[in-house]
Design an enzyme around this catalytic site. Structure first.
Site, mmCIF file in Angstrom:
data_model
loop_
_atom_site.group_PDB
_atom_site.id
_atom_site.type_symbol
_atom_site.label_atom_id
_atom_site.label_comp_id
_atom_site.label_asym_id
_atom_site.label_seq_id
_atom_site.Cartn_x
_atom_site.Cartn_y
_atom_site.Cartn_z
ATOM 1 N N GLU B 50 0.817 -1.220 0.000
ATOM 2 C CA GLU B 50 0.000 0.000 0.000
ATOM 3 C C GLU B 50 0.848 1.267 0.000
ATOM 4 O O GLU B 50 0.397 2.310 -0.474
ATOM 5 C CB GLU B 50 -0.966 0.017 1.180
ATOM 6 C CG GLU B 50 -2.082 -1.016 1.088
ATOM 7 C CD GLU B 50 -1.674 -2.378 1.639
ATOM 8 O OE1 GLU B 50 -0.482 -2.566 1.970
ATOM 9 O OE2 GLU B 50 -2.551 -3.260 1.732
ATOM 10 N N PHE B 112 -10.422 -7.693 14.723
ATOM 11 C CA PHE B 112 -9.357 -8.107 13.806
ATOM 12 C C PHE B 112 -9.171 -7.036 12.730
ATOM 13 O O PHE B 112 -10.126 -6.580 12.109
ATOM 14 C CB PHE B 112 -9.725 -9.448 13.159
ATOM 15 C CG PHE B 112 -8.701 -9.889 12.135
ATOM 16 C CD1 PHE B 112 -7.391 -10.174 12.513
ATOM 17 C CD2 PHE B 112 -9.049 -9.998 10.790
ATOM 18 C CE1 PHE B 112 -6.449 -10.558 11.582
ATOM 19 C CE2 PHE B 112 -8.112 -10.393 9.857
ATOM 20 C CZ PHE B 112 -6.805 -10.676 10.242
ATOM 21 N N GLN B 113 -7.925 -6.634 12.527
ATOM 22 C CA GLN B 113 -7.557 -5.611 11.545
ATOM 23 C C GLN B 113 -8.281 -4.293 11.738
ATOM 24 O O GLN B 113 -8.569 -3.582 10.783
ATOM 25 C CB GLN B 113 -7.757 -6.145 10.116
ATOM 26 C CG GLN B 113 -6.779 -7.264 9.813
ATOM 27 C CD GLN B 113 -6.680 -7.611 8.345
ATOM 28 O OE1 GLN B 113 -7.629 -7.433 7.585
ATOM 29 N NE2 GLN B 113 -5.522 -8.102 7.944
#
Ligand SMILES: Cc1ncc(C[n+]2csc(CCOP(=O)(O)OP(=O)(O)O)c2C)c(N)n1
Lengths: 182, 566
Positions: B50, B112-113
């Protein structure tokens, strides 16, 4: 240039995170805030903030300019340049017993403060005024034993008509960013 | 018309004229990605990291003047954008990043994330949003593009929870934005213009300092007109490079820490500095109290908070550089400053820091001069950060407007690979060279795969000195050559690496091979990489050590100066 206390007010949009945006900016640029107060104002969807900051004129100019770079900040005024009123509210819990209670009540009267809670061993005193007044009563109450204090931070307003109307109009007027520098 | 949040994002981007997106999917933005096949007019370039997406969007934005767009998923995808976002913020690059977030019901639970990317990017974006309803997406995107591209441009991040991409809402794209707190001033205040014109008239030794703002407002012609009409030499800051052709007689190069000695010395003597779209960064001014000690300062900038922040300004002008210059050009009277120009010529003769010395070995300055010759000074050149960046700035001789692309304010190594990719995507008609450091190149070289995959024909020139060269030089100058953690003793074989990625790779060890290799890379139909094995411990001159002035100027040692090249 002299280090001086400045009182700055800002009209801001009531958007999520607007308070973090402002406080993050102060932290990031290393500006010192002595006090910060925020709440609803006369325009729906907007809030007004008041800051007391310490610094020389250059720093205060930078603070006002940096605040203006925030999208959610609509208008910024350094009102300490003009004649203004500033007030703060404090709640002070002080130790009190039957022997000194009346002495405390006298003190409260002199400062035109209020007693808002009475318990066998303590009183809560509410006092409104400028910073100096709150500092003075607090100092005097310390001799009895202050066990807790909380303050709102200073709110402030320019005297006369100008401030309010001007700022209200500012919501639909393009803000002249060049004012500050030219 | 009812659409899903994901569709609304795409519809909105199309209305903003977005043609290219750099990104990488994950759980949280998958519903957005799965709508992409419905919009074949949007080209999505799948990156390897990214950070690559962010820097590519930045490079694309810089060369096109359009808003660059990057997509990433929640958590690690979003945090990988932090460096490119900060780069864009420091250098005023218009960019919109759209990140996926965990579903609304999970926000705040350390799911999560989950990463609070709008909190993380608060101080590094011009503005950011967390959009909690699909019905708010269209107006948010409209605002984001407006904010990113107007005023002093900058990055805007939009964080959208996964379930909001799936939520349906009525789609109508707004025509206008409602931002009472955001009204950039475009025209200079007339009385300030008059005062500025008077200062210019009275000045005997004026200089123009042109920054990135000139490029952002595309004020090339207006700058030339002012310089020629009032006969004022033009100095360009690092990001101002290519705002004024360097083959022009009034061009006076780059100032500051690694600027030309004569440029900095001329600033010492100037009685007027006309600063156009720059922030008087410390790399330009050195010690503030000794910067341009004899000069009054006119400072034109879009951003009022940039004015008076670092240097004391005599005439501040808030406005768009192009529009202010048009006003100023009308007010300014023609002038000549023959004595001043002659004085500058003398300084130049005494301090010829734009010359490079004759060597037997391969030095980076020579490679850059050769590159300039083959490309006639007209390629778009993207750099990393370090010695090679400064040598490129010093020796390429940029002629075409907006052709030097570099991470100035943040100084992010690794910029050279993905930003060059974005630049080539934005300007496929131009030759794009990436002048890379072997250090920075290895930070982001995974994007070579993206370039090969998408036939993005960037040409790379690695200045391979097996060192983190700039830092090594500081160790040599300020730490008695104690080379701690700056020597790469086992770099990969970049030629084999290029071949592994599927591109042309050529190693150059000798001066005679430089020109043919550059030509070979240019002729090759695809991305290409030249591995220039340059001198390991070549030093970058001149140097004004940080926080000092021209009194501490370090120039190339005299014995090395004995034989000049060309
Ligand atoms: C991401 C990042 N990490 C560290 C630095 C500090 N730094 C500045 S220049 C430099 C050396 C760069 O080495 P290289 O890319 O090989 O270029 P050279 O100076 O050798 O031309 C370093 C480590 C930086 N600018 N960016």
């Amino acid at each position: 240039m002299a280090q001086m206390k400045h009182t700055i007010t800002a009209l801001v949009s009531d958007k999520p995170a607007v308070l973090s945006r402002v406080s993050s900016l102060f932290r990031r640029r290393g500006f010192n805030i002595t006090s910060l107060a925020v709440g609803n104002c006369e325009i729906p969807g907007m809030s007004r903030m008041a800051f007391v900051v310490e610094g020389d004129d250059g720093i205060v100019e930078q603070i006002t300019k940096q605040l203006r770079t925030l999208i959610d900040v609509i208008k910024v005024s350094d009102i300490s340049k003009a004649d203004f009123v500033s007030r703060e509210l404090a709640l002070i819990r002080v130790r009190a017993n039957s022997t000194n209670r009346s002495e405390i009540i006298q003190l409260v009267d002199i400062f035109r403060a209020n007693i808002v809670d009475v318990a066998p061993e303590s009183l809560i005193i509410e006092v409104t005024g400028d910073e100096d007044k709150i500092e003075s009563i607090n100092d005097l109450l310390k001799t009895f034993g202050v066990t807790e204090m909380i303050r709102t931070g200073t709110v402030a307003m320019m005297r006369g008509m100008a401030g309010g109307t001007e700022e209200t109009q500012a919501t639909n007027l393009p803000r002249s960013r060049s004012d500050a520098t030219s | 018309m009812k659409l899903t949040g994901g569709q609304i994002v795409c519809e909105s981007l199309i209305r903003e004229g977005v043609a290219v997106i750099f990104g990488l999917p994950g759980g949280a933005n998958l519903p957005l990605y799965q709508t992409l096949p419905q919009y074949p007019q949007i080209r999505h370039i799948l990156v390897r990291h990214e950070q690559g997406a962010g820097h590519a969007a930045d490079g694309y934005a810089r060369v096109t003047g359009k808003v660059g767009v990057a997509w990433a998923t929640s958590g690690p995808g979003a945090t990988n954008l932090v460096t490119p976002i900060t780069t864009a913020q420091m250098d005023s690059v218009p960019m919109v990043c759209i990140t996926g977030q965990v579903a609304r019901s999970s926000i705040g639970t350390d799911a999560f994330q989950e990463a609070d990317i709008s909190g993380i990017t608060l101080p590094i974006t011009k503005h950011n949003y967390l959009v909690m309803h699909a019905s708010r997406i269209a107006e948010t995107i409209k605002e984001a593009f407006y904010i990113a591209s107007t005023g002093r441009p900058g990055p805007v991040l939009i964080d959208i929870p996964k379930d909001v991409f799936n939520e349906e809402a009525e789609f109508q794209y707004p025509d206008e934005v409602d931002l009472p707190g955001y009204k950039p001033v475009l025209d200079g205040h007339p009385s300030q213009i008059k005062r500025a014109a008077r200062l210019i008239k009275e000045a005997e030794r004026p200089l123009i300092l042109a920054g990135h703002g000139v490029i952002l407002s595309k004020a090339y012609e207006e700058l030339k007109e002012l310089a020629e009409k009032a006969q004022i030499p033009v100095i360009t800051t690092l990001l101002g490079i290519s705002s004024f052709p360097e083959n022009h007689v009034l061009s006076l190069g780059m100032p500051g820490m690694h600027g030309m000695a004569y440029t900095s010395l001329a600033i010492d003597d100037a009685d007027l500095i006309v600063g156009l779209g720059l922030r008087f960064d410390d790399r330009v001014t050195g010690k503030i109290s000794t910067f341009a000690p004899k000069a009054k300062v006119i400072h034109v900038d879009m951003d009022p908070s940039a004015i008076g922040k670092n240097v004391k300004v005599t005439v501040p002008i808030v406005g768009d550089v192009k529009r202010v210059l048009r006003q100023l050009n009308q007010a300014v009277e023609p002038a000549v400053h023959l004595g001043w120009l002659e004085q500058i010529e003398e300084i130049k003769r005494a301090h010829p820091s734009n010359r490079i010395r004759e060597t037997d070995s391969l030095i980076p300055q020579f490679v850059i001069k050769q590159l300039a010759e083959v490309t006639e000074g007209k390629a778009i050149v993207v750099t990393g950060v370090g010695q090679h960046q400064m040598w490129t700035a010093q020796h390429y001789g940029f002629i075409e407007p907006n052709s030097f692309i570099s991470s100035g304010g943040l100084g992010a190594m690794g910029y050279e690979v993905p930003a060059a990719m974005g630049a080539k995507v934005g300007r496929p008609d131009k030759t794009v060279w990436s002048v890379a450091g072997d250090g920075g190149f290895q930070m982001t070289m995974s994007e070579l795969a993206t370039m090969v995959e998408n036939d993005i024909q960037v040409k790379f020139a690695i200045m391979n000195n097996r060192f983190l060269g700039m830092v090594r030089q500081w160790q040599e100058f300020f730490y008695k050559k104690s080379y701690v953690a700056t020597h790469y003793t086992h770099n990969p074989d970049f030629v084999k690496l290029a071949e592994a990625f599927g591109m042309l790779g050529v190693r150059v060890t000798d001066k005679t091979q430089v020109m043919p290799a550059i030509q070979q890379a240019m002729e090759y139909n695809g991305p290409a990489l030249l591995d220039f094995m340059v001198e390991e411990e070549e030093n970058l001159y001149p140097m004004i050590p940080p926080g000092t002035s021209t009194a501490q100027l370090i120039e190339e040692p005299v014995e090395e100066k004995a034989k000049w090249h060309r």
